[in-house]
Motif scaffolding. Structure first.
Motif, short mmCIF file in Angstrom:
data_model
loop_
_atom_site.label_atom_id
_atom_site.label_comp_id
_atom_site.label_asym_id
_atom_site.label_seq_id
_atom_site.Cartn_x
_atom_site.Cartn_y
_atom_site.Cartn_z
N ALA A 91 0.84 -1.20 0.00
CA ALA A 91 0.00 0.00 0.00
C ALA A 91 0.87 1.25 0.00
CB ALA A 91 -0.92 0.00 1.22
N THR A 92 1.93 1.23 0.84
CA THR A 92 2.83 2.39 0.91
C THR A 92 3.41 2.69 -0.47
OG1 THR A 92 3.37 1.72 3.15
CG2 THR A 92 4.84 3.30 2.12
N THR A 93 3.86 1.62 -1.16
CA THR A 93 4.47 1.78 -2.48
C THR A 93 3.50 2.45 -3.45
OG1 THR A 93 5.78 -0.20 -2.12
CG2 THR A 93 5.54 0.54 -4.39
N TRP A 94 2.26 1.95 -3.49
CA TRP A 94 1.32 2.51 -4.48
C TRP A 94 0.86 3.90 -4.11
CZ3 TRP A 94 0.87 1.36 -9.34
CH2 TRP A 94 1.39 0.13 -9.77
N VAL A 95 0.74 4.18 -2.81
CA VAL A 95 0.43 5.56 -2.41
C VAL A 95 1.56 6.47 -2.90
CG1 VAL A 95 0.21 7.11 -0.44
CG2 VAL A 95 -1.02 4.95 -0.45
N GLN A 96 2.81 6.00 -2.77
CA GLN A 96 3.95 6.81 -3.20
C GLN A 96 3.97 6.99 -4.72
OE1 GLN A 96 7.03 4.55 -1.32
NE2 GLN A 96 6.96 5.76 0.56
N ILE A 97 3.65 5.92 -5.44
CA ILE A 97 3.66 6.01 -6.91
C ILE A 97 2.61 7.02 -7.37
CG2 ILE A 97 3.16 4.76 -9.05
CD1 ILE A 97 4.37 2.27 -7.72
N ILE A 98 1.39 6.88 -6.83
CA ILE A 98 0.31 7.76 -7.26
C ILE A 98 0.61 9.21 -6.91
CG2 ILE A 98 -2.10 8.37 -6.77
CD1 ILE A 98 -2.58 5.33 -6.65
N LYS A 99 1.17 9.38 -5.70
CA LYS A 99 1.56 10.73 -5.30
C LYS A 99 2.59 11.32 -6.27
CE LYS A 99 5.30 12.71 -3.23
NZ LYS A 99 5.72 12.77 -1.85
N ALA A 100 3.58 10.50 -6.66
CA ALA A 100 4.62 11.00 -7.57
C ALA A 100 4.01 11.40 -8.90
CB ALA A 100 5.70 9.94 -7.77
N VAL A 101 3.05 10.61 -9.40
CA VAL A 101 2.39 10.94 -10.66
C VAL A 101 1.64 12.26 -10.54
CG1 VAL A 101 0.62 10.22 -12.31
CG2 VAL A 101 2.22 8.54 -11.39
N ILE A 102 0.87 12.40 -9.45
CA ILE A 102 0.11 13.64 -9.24
C ILE A 102 1.04 14.84 -9.13
CG2 ILE A 102 -1.47 14.85 -7.69
CD1 ILE A 102 -2.55 12.27 -6.75
N LEU A 103 2.14 14.64 -8.37
CA LEU A 103 3.07 15.74 -8.13
C LEU A 103 3.74 16.18 -9.42
CD1 LEU A 103 4.26 17.42 -5.80
CD2 LEU A 103 6.06 15.73 -5.60
N MET A 104 4.19 15.20 -10.22
CA MET A 104 4.84 15.54 -11.49
C MET A 104 3.86 16.28 -12.39
SD MET A 104 8.01 14.43 -11.35
CE MET A 104 8.56 14.59 -13.02
N SER A 105 2.62 15.81 -12.44
CA SER A 105 1.63 16.48 -13.30
C SER A 105 1.43 17.92 -12.86
CB SER A 105 0.28 15.76 -13.25
OG SER A 105 0.48 14.37 -13.30
N ALA A 106 1.31 18.11 -11.55
CA ALA A 106 1.12 19.47 -11.04
C ALA A 106 2.33 20.33 -11.41
CB ALA A 106 0.93 19.45 -9.53
N GLY A 107 3.53 19.74 -11.30
CA GLY A 107 4.75 20.47 -11.63
C GLY A 107 4.75 20.90 -13.10
N VAL A 108 4.39 19.98 -14.00
CA VAL A 108 4.37 20.30 -15.43
C VAL A 108 3.36 21.41 -15.70
CG1 VAL A 108 3.80 19.41 -17.72
CG2 VAL A 108 5.15 18.01 -16.14
N LEU A 109 2.18 21.26 -15.11
CA LEU A 109 1.12 22.25 -15.34
C LEU A 109 1.57 23.65 -14.91
CD1 LEU A 109 -1.93 22.72 -16.05
CD2 LEU A 109 -2.39 22.42 -13.62
N LEU A 110 2.10 23.74 -13.69
CA LEU A 110 2.52 25.05 -13.18
C LEU A 110 3.65 25.63 -14.03
CD1 LEU A 110 2.43 24.57 -9.30
CD2 LEU A 110 0.95 26.02 -10.68
N THR A 111 4.62 24.76 -14.41
CA THR A 111 5.76 25.24 -15.19
C THR A 111 5.29 25.82 -16.52
OG1 THR A 111 7.06 23.49 -14.20
CG2 THR A 111 8.01 24.59 -16.10
#
Lengths: 132, 554
Positions: free
Chosen positions: B182-202
């Motif tokens: 569960a920890t792994t998948w929470v981390q993976i999903i978070k990383a995907v969301i975070l990267m997307s937010a980063g691209v959008l803002l940039t």
């Protein structure tokens, strides 16, 4: 490690020192360590230069080139360096070190399997684990 | 904002989006819980995580809210000085890749202590390593929880104490029920969301300046009170020594973070371990490039007037920027953007704290309980129960400490302390155990204890923590005091290892040679060939599993 509790496998049945002395293993270690230490030296060297410039050469870092400060370009060079060294290591590991590891394993194989067979009957009742 | 505000200042829209994220993570936990019944499944996700997945999970584990909001906020406040911390945090993965990733996977099972105790006396080595792990985890965990409480209060409007309790409860749910999977998948999903937010803002920031970085920096400098000083290093760190020390703490500290190193036990083999660092380095590097642009963009767009909204440490610069990019405060677009970015920031915290708690539970249950107290008389069912109880206790302790200290805790001092302990206690012992034949138990114990104690003492003596005026003179060490004392602590940690080794009994170097061969080749490492089958009875499987998983060259 004689109690075997931290690891899997019956480590005492393997002559690790003999594997360590084998030419295959020594070649693997020599080649990998040469690359790893060189890469680490480059990493720390380049980062030290960046850190040194950012700390002491603030005027240089603040000079703008086409509107952007050199500090930004220098920071991006660190990203580039990290990516390049990582890519080089991964490539070398797949092409050069992995086959060498395979060779060490094959050489060690004869000894592994003989001991494995000898211990087979005993191993059916897991011997090195204290059965509750 | 009035239309979207519920009673008592709770903001409905961010809360709703955050609730969706939380519901998703609970779904993952339910799915993972059905697949987690053995110790290997609990701590190492059955060693079935692929290299790519693990790379994303490392990125999710590593990029805390301090990477996203904190670093961008520092760039907003101090300009190019803050780039140094970002780059140190990225370059740090090279020592991990070159020296540790594959060797951890080849010679350890669940924890750092596995590697140390392989060649050193089991009980003292495990006790020392567990001390180092728990010290780092607890300090880092409290820092994250305090940060979470402050953020949730600011972004959603739930007050500090309930906010910390909510974060703690979800973190414990992931770990206790879903374990590492569960920890792994929470981390993976978070990383995907975070990267997307980063691209959008940039993209949005660059669009504002016509995709011309020169414009971006010129506008940012014009909008800072230091003007061109914003483009020169020197705003963030009062002393040059302070800047060096900060950089070094990150570079070496990352290689001693237990929750990052633990991720290498979740992959099937050394190839996947090194490949996962490749992915992590790519993702984190890309993200930090975006953080630099977004941070400078926040300065260019929000200007000096944004400093009040960005709050202390600039932590709210990014949410404020998002609101502005969406159309400004009060507009619907602004509110939606603010809500989305807030939810991303909160998801970010959850993934990191879950990773921290599971590594602490390994130190308590696998190291202290099974191998120190029970002296290696492993009983898997019992070990798992202890692991869950340990996770609950550590989580509860962190919640209590965070609430007791409240927002008064200096978060960046705590993060600095965590990295300082990791760099000066865990890192020297781990590297010397792998590479120095003469190293012995006394060396490991003295080194780790020296690192932990010296770091704690010097942080307490540092200007931001020592009671008194918050300035360099506030510390009894005067101008020698550093906010992050790593530059003193790391050499002392190595010295402790060295002196202890010289004074202690010569170790059995036979064990070193075995560890050396294993760590370099992966011979004898537990291996997973296919997806682990569902065990009928965990206990009955043990003997068979030990046989099947031994690497047996044909």
């Amino acid at each position: 490690m004689a109690d075997g509790s931290a690891q899997d496998g019956r480590t005492d049945l393997v002559d690790w020192t003999r594997i360590e002395r084998s030419p295959e293993f020594r070649e693997l270690v020599a080649r990998r360590h040469r690359f790893v230490y060189l890469a680490a030296a480059v990493t720390f060297g380049v980062f030290a230069i960046y850190l040194g410039l950012a700390t002491f050469a603030t005027d240089f870092m603040g000079t703008t080139v086409g509107g952007v400060p050199i500090a930004w370009l220098a920071a991006m060079s660190q990203v580039l360096m990290t990516w390049v060294i990582t890519w080089m290591y991964l490539r070398k590991a797949d092409r050069e070190f992995a086959p060498l590891e395979q060779r060490v394993a094959e050489r060690a194989g004869a000894r592994f399997t003989r001991d494995e067979d000898a211990a087979d009957t005993a191993a059916d009742a897991p011997m090195e684990r204290s059965t509750p | 904002m009035t239309t979207f505000v519920l009673a008592a200042g709770v903001k409905a829209l961010p809360l709703a989006i955050f609730a969706v994220v939380l519901a998703g993570t609970l779904g993952i936990t339910y799915w993972a819980a059905k697949r987690t019944s053995t110790a290997t499944e609990f701590w190492a996700a059955g060693r079935g995580v692929t290299g790519v997945q693990n790379g994303w999970a490392i990125a999710g584990d590593y990029m805390s809210a301090s990477s996203f909001l904190g670093f961008a906020g520092l760039v907003f406040l101090f300009g190019v000085d803050a780039f140094v911390s970002l780059m140190a945090a990225l370059v740090a993965f090279l020592p991990v890749l070159l020296f540790l990733a594959e060797r951890m996977r080849n010679s350890g099972k669940y924890t750092l202590a596995d590697v140390l105790s392989f060649r050193l006396s089991e009980r003292p080595a495990r006790m020392a390593a567990a001390t180092g792990t728990l010290a780092v985890v607890l300090v880092y965990l409290v820092a994250q929880m305090v940060g979470a409480g402050v953020l949730i209060q600011a972004l959603i409007g739930i007050s500090f104490t309930p906010a910390v309790i909510i974060v703690g409860a979800f973190m414990l749910a992931y770990v206790i029920f879903g374990g590492m999977l569960a920890t792994t998948w929470v981390q993976i999903i978070k990383a995907v969301i975070l990267m997307s937010a980063g691209v959008l803002l940039t993209v949005l920031v660059l669009a504002k300046v016509g995709f011309n970085p020169g414009n971006l920096f010129t506008r940012a400098a014009a909008n800072h009170e230091a003007k061109d000083g914003y483009l020169h290093p020197g705003l963030q760190f009062p002393t040059q020594l302070g800047m060096l020390s900060f950089g070094i703490a990150f570079v070496l500290g990352t290689a001693g973070l237990p929750h990052i190193l633990m991720r290498f036990f979740t992959v099937p083999d050394a190839k996947a371990a090194r490949g996962s660092v490749g992915w992590a380095v790519f993702l984190i590097g890309a993200f930090y490039l975006m953080v630099m642009v977004v941070g400078v963009g926040a300065r260019a767009i929000l200007g000096q007037a944004g400093e009040e909204a960005a709050g202390k440490g600039g932590n709210l610069a990014i949410p404020t920027l998002a609101e502005s990019l969406g159309g400004g405060a009060g507009s619907t677009g602004g509110q939606i953007f603010l809500a989305v970015i807030s939810a991303v920031a909160l998801a970010t915290i959850l993934a990191v704290v879950a990773g921290l708690v599971i590594s602490a539970s390994g130190a308590v249950a696998h190291d202290l309980w099974s191998n120190v107290i029970r002296r290696g008389d492993e009983n898997e069912r019992q070990e798992l129960w202890v692991a869950k109880i340990a996770a609950a206790s550590i989580g509860a302790l962190a919640i209590v400490l965070a609430i007791a200290g409240g927002a008064g805790f200096n978060v960046s001092a705590l993060v600095g302390l965590a990295f300082c302990i990791a760099a000066s206690a865990n890192f020297p012992a781990l590297v010397l155990a792998l590479f120095w034949p003469r190293f012995n138990t006394a060396g490991a114990v003295t080194g780790i204890l020296t690192g932990v104690i010296v770091s704690a003492v010097l942080i307490i003596l540092s200007a931001p923590v020592w009671p008194g005026a918050d300035s360099v003179t506030g510390s009894p060490l005067g101008s020698l005091a550093l906010d992050n004392p790593a530059i003193y602590c790391i050499p002392l940690g190595f010295l402790g290892c060295f002196v202890g080794t010289m004074l202690g009994r010569r170790s059995d170097e036979r064990a070193y040679h075995e560890l050396f061969v294993r760590s370099e080749t992966g011979l004898g490492a537990e291996q997973v060939t296919a997806r682990p089958q569902r065990p009928q009875r965990p206990r009955a499987r043990r003997g068979a599993a030990a046989m099947a998983t031994q690497v047996l060259p044909k």
